[in-house]
Design a protein around this motif. Structure first.
Motif, mmCIF file in Angstrom:
data_model
loop_
_atom_site.group_PDB
_atom_site.id
_atom_site.type_symbol
_atom_site.label_atom_id
_atom_site.label_comp_id
_atom_site.label_asym_id
_atom_site.label_seq_id
_atom_site.Cartn_x
_atom_site.Cartn_y
_atom_site.Cartn_z
ATOM 1 N N SER A 112 18.583 5.836 6.965
ATOM 2 C CA SER A 112 18.019 4.979 5.333
ATOM 3 C C SER A 112 17.115 4.573 6.102
ATOM 4 C CB SER A 112 19.698 3.573 5.535
ATOM 5 O OG SER A 112 18.979 3.556 4.310
ATOM 6 N N THR A 113 15.952 4.307 5.042
ATOM 7 C CA THR A 113 14.588 3.768 5.405
ATOM 8 C C THR A 113 13.754 3.120 3.849
ATOM 9 O OG1 THR A 113 13.570 6.049 6.200
ATOM 10 C CG2 THR A 113 11.955 4.578 6.041
ATOM 11 N N TYR A 114 13.232 2.026 4.888
ATOM 12 C CA TYR A 114 13.278 0.442 4.043
ATOM 13 C C TYR A 114 12.011 0.186 4.361
ATOM 14 C CZ TYR A 114 17.885 0.872 3.317
ATOM 15 O OH TYR A 114 18.910 1.287 2.692
ATOM 16 N N LEU A 115 10.707 0.250 3.412
ATOM 17 C CA LEU A 115 9.170 -0.072 3.363
ATOM 18 C C LEU A 115 8.601 -1.291 2.590
ATOM 19 C CD1 LEU A 115 9.862 3.017 3.003
ATOM 20 C CD2 LEU A 115 7.239 3.463 2.737
ATOM 21 N N THR A 116 8.929 -2.255 3.592
ATOM 22 C CA THR A 116 8.637 -3.351 3.282
ATOM 23 C C THR A 116 7.406 -4.376 3.256
ATOM 24 O OG1 THR A 116 10.145 -5.954 2.562
ATOM 25 C CG2 THR A 116 10.401 -4.460 5.164
ATOM 26 N N PRO A 117 6.391 -5.208 2.657
ATOM 27 C CA PRO A 117 5.903 -6.308 2.753
ATOM 28 C C PRO A 117 6.141 -6.759 4.514
ATOM 29 C CG PRO A 117 6.356 -6.412 0.630
ATOM 30 C CD PRO A 117 7.875 -5.704 1.359
ATOM 31 N N LEU A 118 5.019 -6.493 4.735
ATOM 32 C CA LEU A 118 5.262 -7.153 6.373
ATOM 33 C C LEU A 118 4.310 -9.129 6.136
ATOM 34 C CD1 LEU A 118 6.001 -7.490 9.868
ATOM 35 C CD2 LEU A 118 3.499 -6.470 9.990
ATOM 36 N N ARG A 119 4.769 -10.210 6.757
ATOM 37 C CA ARG A 119 3.962 -11.179 6.547
ATOM 38 C C ARG A 119 3.747 -11.920 7.693
ATOM 39 N NH1 ARG A 119 8.711 -10.789 1.702
ATOM 40 N NH2 ARG A 119 7.754 -10.845 0.359
ATOM 41 N N ASP A 120 3.222 -13.001 7.746
ATOM 42 C CA ASP A 120 3.045 -14.331 8.627
ATOM 43 C C ASP A 120 3.590 -14.926 8.841
ATOM 44 O OD1 ASP A 120 1.672 -15.297 7.073
ATOM 45 O OD2 ASP A 120 -0.942 -14.602 7.820
ATOM 46 N N LYS A 121 3.979 -16.778 9.266
ATOM 47 C CA LYS A 121 4.026 -17.237 9.723
ATOM 48 C C LYS A 121 3.702 -18.259 8.385
ATOM 49 C CE LYS A 121 3.984 -18.880 14.181
ATOM 50 N NZ LYS A 121 3.876 -19.829 15.443
ATOM 51 N N LEU A 168 10.398 0.914 -10.225
ATOM 52 C CA LEU A 168 9.135 1.691 -9.992
ATOM 53 C C LEU A 168 8.746 2.506 -8.527
ATOM 54 C CD1 LEU A 168 5.996 2.688 -11.741
ATOM 55 C CD2 LEU A 168 5.411 0.464 -11.086
ATOM 56 N N ALA A 169 8.673 1.231 -7.533
ATOM 57 C CA ALA A 169 8.578 1.479 -6.724
ATOM 58 C C ALA A 169 9.566 2.715 -6.178
ATOM 59 C CB ALA A 169 8.430 0.410 -5.458
ATOM 60 N N ALA A 170 10.141 3.080 -6.155
ATOM 61 C CA ALA A 170 11.497 3.864 -5.476
ATOM 62 C C ALA A 170 11.054 5.363 -6.641
ATOM 63 C CB ALA A 170 13.005 3.481 -5.999
ATOM 64 N N ALA A 171 10.714 4.852 -8.062
ATOM 65 C CA ALA A 171 10.209 6.105 -9.045
ATOM 66 C C ALA A 171 8.921 7.068 -7.895
ATOM 67 C CB ALA A 171 10.170 6.093 -9.959
ATOM 68 N N GLY A 212 4.183 -16.814 5.201
ATOM 69 C CA GLY A 212 3.892 -16.452 4.260
ATOM 70 C C GLY A 212 3.102 -15.285 3.263
ATOM 71 N N GLN A 213 2.163 -14.835 4.298
ATOM 72 C CA GLN A 213 0.961 -14.048 3.141
ATOM 73 C C GLN A 213 1.134 -12.720 3.736
ATOM 74 O OE1 GLN A 213 -0.875 -15.265 1.713
ATOM 75 N NE2 GLN A 213 0.030 -16.684 1.289
ATOM 76 N N ASN A 214 1.225 -11.786 3.117
ATOM 77 C CA ASN A 214 1.637 -10.452 3.278
ATOM 78 C C ASN A 214 0.513 -9.845 4.202
ATOM 79 O OD1 ASN A 214 3.349 -10.205 1.539
ATOM 80 N ND2 ASN A 214 2.686 -9.274 -0.186
ATOM 81 N N VAL A 215 0.205 -9.276 4.657
ATOM 82 C CA VAL A 215 -0.480 -9.131 6.421
ATOM 83 C C VAL A 215 -0.326 -7.107 6.636
ATOM 84 C CG1 VAL A 215 -0.704 -11.253 7.161
ATOM 85 C CG2 VAL A 215 0.563 -9.673 7.741
ATOM 86 N N GLY A 216 0.359 -6.772 6.156
ATOM 87 C CA GLY A 216 0.676 -5.381 6.142
ATOM 88 C C GLY A 216 2.084 -4.448 5.472
ATOM 89 N N LEU A 217 2.545 -3.413 6.037
ATOM 90 C CA LEU A 217 3.931 -3.386 5.685
ATOM 91 C C LEU A 217 5.026 -2.740 7.049
ATOM 92 C CD1 LEU A 217 5.780 -0.634 4.794
ATOM 93 C CD2 LEU A 217 3.801 0.644 4.854
ATOM 94 N N VAL A 244 2.800 -0.452 -1.214
ATOM 95 C CA VAL A 244 3.386 -1.922 -0.503
ATOM 96 C C VAL A 244 3.199 -2.405 0.349
ATOM 97 C CG1 VAL A 244 5.110 -2.483 1.477
ATOM 98 C CG2 VAL A 244 5.693 0.260 0.278
ATOM 99 N N ILE A 245 1.796 -2.003 0.805
ATOM 100 C CA ILE A 245 0.663 -3.397 1.733
ATOM 101 C C ILE A 245 -0.587 -3.794 0.085
ATOM 102 C CG2 ILE A 245 -1.501 -2.678 2.958
ATOM 103 C CD1 ILE A 245 -0.028 -0.557 4.236
ATOM 104 N N THR A 246 -0.333 -3.091 -0.413
ATOM 105 C CA THR A 246 -1.567 -3.913 -1.595
ATOM 106 C C THR A 246 -0.442 -4.369 -3.057
ATOM 107 O OG1 THR A 246 -1.718 -1.802 -2.885
ATOM 108 C CG2 THR A 246 -3.815 -1.962 -0.949
ATOM 109 N N LYS A 247 0.186 -3.819 -3.462
ATOM 110 C CA LYS A 247 0.860 -4.840 -4.256
ATOM 111 C C LYS A 247 1.538 -5.535 -4.110
ATOM 112 C CE LYS A 247 -1.648 -2.661 -7.344
ATOM 113 N NZ LYS A 247 -2.314 -3.380 -8.230
ATOM 114 N N GLY A 248 2.898 -5.443 -2.394
ATOM 115 C CA GLY A 248 4.006 -6.326 -2.332
ATOM 116 C C GLY A 248 5.566 -5.759 -2.101
ATOM 117 N N TYR A 249 5.504 -4.243 -3.141
ATOM 118 C CA TYR A 249 6.596 -4.032 -3.134
ATOM 119 C C TYR A 249 7.133 -3.292 -2.443
ATOM 120 C CZ TYR A 249 4.983 -2.373 -7.530
ATOM 121 O OH TYR A 249 4.351 -2.451 -9.133
ATOM 122 N N THR A 250 8.992 -3.658 -2.567
ATOM 123 C CA THR A 250 9.757 -3.253 -2.091
ATOM 124 C C THR A 250 10.825 -1.678 -2.303
ATOM 125 O OG1 THR A 250 10.297 -5.285 -0.421
ATOM 126 C CG2 THR A 250 12.020 -3.920 -0.440
#
Length: 177
Positions: free
Chosen positions: A115-124, A9-12, A126-131, A94-100
Motif C-alpha cells: 500500500s503506497t502513500y505519496l505525501t508532501p515532506l515538510r520541515d519543522k 484529482l491526484a488519485a486520478a 511546516g514548509q514543503n521541502v519535497g515528497l 506532490v512536490i510542487t502542489k502539495g497533494y497527497t
C-alpha cells in the motif's frame, strides 16, 4: 470539500500515470542527480525510519536538490541504487502542489502486496521541502484499512518533519553518533 477534490484529482492522475507506465516497455533507471560523498541527513532519516518500522517495504524522499532548480529527483531512500532517479510526473505534482496521493494498489498483482502513500515532506516550520513515498507491506490476510495506512503514513511524515530543520539541511552531512 476542497481537500477531497485535490485528493480525488491526484488519485486520478496517479491511475493515469500508472496505466501509461504499465503500457510502456521497462527501461533502465534514468538518473538526473548524484548524491554527495557524505551521508546526508536525508539518508540518515530514511535509515532510522526503516530500522524502526518493520511494517515498511520502502521509504523514499524526493525533491529539488539545492542549486538544481527544476530538477526533481530521489535524493534518499531505502534502495540506494535508485538515488538520483528522475521523479515521475505524479511525484512532481506532490512536490510542487502539495497533494497527497493514496495508492492502496487495489486489484494489483504486486509481489509482495503493498500500500503506497505519496505525501508532501515538510520541515519543522511546516514548509514543503519535497515528497515522502511511504510504502507499507500489506500481506494477504491483513485487515488494515486504507484509512489506517494513511494515518500511519501521516504519522511517519510528521515525525520526519520534526527532525528536518530546513530543505538545505536534508542535503548536509548526517550528525555523527
Amino acid at each position: 470539500m476542497k481537500l477531497l477534490r485535490k485528493i480525488t484529482l491526484a488519485a486520478a492522475l496517479g491511475v493515469l500515470a500508472a496505466t501509461a507506465a504499465l503500457a510502456a516497455e521497462p527501461a533502465a533507471i534514468q538518473k538526473n542527480w548524484t548524491a554527495p560523498m557524505h551521508k546526508m541527513l536525508a539518508q540518515a532519516l530514511v535509515d532510522d525510519v526503516m530500522a524502526s518500522h518493520p511494517e515498511l517495504l520502502s521509504l523514499t524522499l524526493q525533491g529539488e536538490p539545492p542549486g538544481h532548480k527544476g530538477v526533481y529527483t530521489m535524493f534518499a531512500g531505502s534502495f540506494p541504487d535508485r538515488i538520483g532517479k528522475v521523479s515521475s510526473a505524479v511525484d512532481v505534482l506532490v512536490i510542487t502542489k502539495g497533494y497527497t496521493i493514496l495508492d492502496p494498489r487495489w486489484n494489483q498483482d504486486d509481489n509482495p502486496r503493498k500500500s503506497t502513500y505519496l505525501t508532501p515532506l515538510r520541515d519543522k516550520a511546516g514548509q514543503n521541502v519535497g515528497l515522502a513515498v511511504v510504502v507499507f507491506k500489506n500481506p494477504a490476510g491483513t485487515n488494515k484499512s486504507e484509512k489506517e495506512f494513511f494515518l500511519a503514513a501521516s504519522e511517519i511524515r510528521d515525525k520526519l518533519a520534526q527532525r528536518i530543520p530546513s530543505h538545505a539541511a536534508l542535503f548536509g552531512p548526517a550528525a555523527q553518533p
